[in-house]
Motif scaffolding. Sequence first.
Motif, PDB file in Angstrom:
ATOM      1  N   VAL A  25       0.842  -1.199   0.000  1.00 12.37           N
ATOM      2  CA  VAL A  25       0.000   0.000   0.000  1.00 12.37           C
ATOM      3  C   VAL A  25       0.874   1.246   0.000  1.00 12.37           C
ATOM      4  CG1 VAL A  25      -1.701   1.325   1.314  1.00 12.37           C
ATOM      5  CG2 VAL A  25      -1.909  -1.174   1.150  1.00 12.37           C
ATOM      6  N   ILE A  26       0.672   2.099  -1.005  1.00  7.25           N
ATOM      7  CA  ILE A  26       1.415   3.349  -1.142  1.00  7.25           C
ATOM      8  C   ILE A  26       0.687   4.490  -0.445  1.00  7.25           C
ATOM      9  CG2 ILE A  26       2.242   5.061  -2.806  1.00  7.25           C
ATOM     10  CD1 ILE A  26       2.510   2.783  -4.815  1.00  7.25           C
ATOM     11  N   ASP A  27      -0.623   4.491  -0.566  1.00  5.61           N
ATOM     12  CA  ASP A  27      -1.432   5.553   0.052  1.00  5.61           C
ATOM     13  C   ASP A  27      -2.797   4.976   0.379  1.00  5.61           C
ATOM     14  OD1 ASP A  27      -1.998   8.072   1.026  1.00  5.61           O
ATOM     15  OD2 ASP A  27      -2.648   8.867  -0.906  1.00  5.61           O
ATOM     16  N   ARG A  28      -3.472   5.597   1.353  1.00  2.00           N
ATOM     17  CA  ARG A  28      -4.794   5.106   1.713  1.00  2.00           C
ATOM     18  C   ARG A  28      -5.617   6.189   2.376  1.00  2.00           C
ATOM     19  NH1 ARG A  28      -3.734   6.651   6.251  1.00  2.00           N
ATOM     20  NH2 ARG A  28      -3.130   5.473   8.102  1.00  2.00           N
ATOM     21  N   ILE A  29      -6.920   6.055   2.219  1.00  2.00           N
ATOM     22  CA  ILE A  29      -7.905   6.893   2.898  1.00  2.00           C
ATOM     23  C   ILE A  29      -8.758   5.962   3.751  1.00  2.00           C
ATOM     24  CG2 ILE A  29      -9.806   8.528   2.674  1.00  2.00           C
ATOM     25  CD1 ILE A  29      -7.235   9.639   1.554  1.00  2.00           C
ATOM     26  N   VAL A  30      -8.835   6.203   5.034  1.00  2.00           N
ATOM     27  CA  VAL A  30      -9.623   5.362   5.935  1.00  2.00           C
ATOM     28  C   VAL A  30     -11.018   5.958   6.078  1.00  2.00           C
ATOM     29  CG1 VAL A  30      -9.837   4.459   8.275  1.00  2.00           C
ATOM     30  CG2 VAL A  30      -7.583   4.566   7.186  1.00  2.00           C
ATOM     31  N   ALA A  31     -12.020   5.129   5.901  1.00  2.00           N
ATOM     32  CA  ALA A  31     -13.407   5.580   5.956  1.00  2.00           C
ATOM     33  C   ALA A  31     -13.765   6.120   7.337  1.00  2.00           C
ATOM     34  CB  ALA A  31     -14.340   4.433   5.594  1.00  2.00           C
ATOM     35  N   GLU A  32     -14.619   7.121   7.360  1.00  2.00           N
ATOM     36  CA  GLU A  32     -15.106   7.705   8.610  1.00  2.00           C
ATOM     37  C   GLU A  32     -16.461   7.092   8.944  1.00  2.00           C
ATOM     38  OE1 GLU A  32     -13.496   9.618  10.618  1.00  2.00           O
ATOM     39  OE2 GLU A  32     -11.753   9.883   9.318  1.00  2.00           O
TER      40      GLU A  32
END
Length: 259
Positions: A121-128
Amino acid sequence: MSQEHDAEQGKPTGIQVIARAGQILRALGRNPQGLSLAAIAQEVGLPRSTVQRIINALFEERLVEHVGPGGGVRLGPALGQLINQSQTDIISLTRPYLQELSTDLRESVCLSALVDEQVYVIDRIVAERELRVVFPIGITAPAHAAAGGKILLAEMPDSSVRELLPDPLPAPTERTLDLAGLLADLQQSRQSKVSTEMGEALDGVGSCSVALDTYLGLYSLSVVAPTARLEKEVEKVCSALLACKQEIERAIGHSLGKV
C-alpha cells in the motif's frame, strides 16, 4: 549527413534505439521476475543480437540487472530509485480521487503497487464510519490473495504469473484460491477490468480493485471493507471503481486522453 538514419523507417538510429530500449523496459516491467534474452526478443519482436546490445547498454546504466546464473534479466536498481522518487507524484495526483471515492462509498480506499509476489500500500484513505477497515501505509499482502494484487497479476500473461508465484500458493485463509483457481479468476478480471475477493487475504475483510495504467507506472486502486457489507454492495463498488479509473487515466493515463 552526420546523423545515421534507418533506411526503412526514416528514423534517426539513436531515436530508434531509445524506442527499442523502451519496449524492452516495458516488457521487463510486465515480468518483474525477469526474462531470458530469448523471451525478451520474442516479446518485443526484435532479433536476439539487437536485444543483447541494448541490454548491455542498459546494464551499464544500472537500468537492468542479471538474475542468477541462468542469464535472465530484470529491471535494475536505477529504475527502482526513479520509481521511488515518483511515488510522491502518484500520491499527490491520485489522492483527490481516492478521497472522493472513499467519501462517496463511505469505505476505506487504497493505492497499491506490485513488488515481486507482494502487493504493498502506497497511500490510503480510511473511511469515517463506526465499522471500517483500518490499515497502515506500507503494509503488504500476498498478491494472489488481495484484489489489489490480483488485478495487477491479471496484467501479466499466465506464464509469467506461474513463474512469479509459488505452487502451491500460501493460503492466509480457507477462502484463498489455489493456482488453478487464481488463473481462472485472473481471466475473468481481464474481461471485466475488476478484481474482487471476499476474505481470501484476511478473514472478514474483502476488497475490490481496478488497475491504473498511468505515465508514472501501473498501480491498483482498491476499496477495502468488511465482507458482510461488501458482498451486498459489490456491484455498486465495482461500478464506482471503474468510473474512478476512467477519470484518473483520462488525467494521467499512459496515453493522454485515455478512456
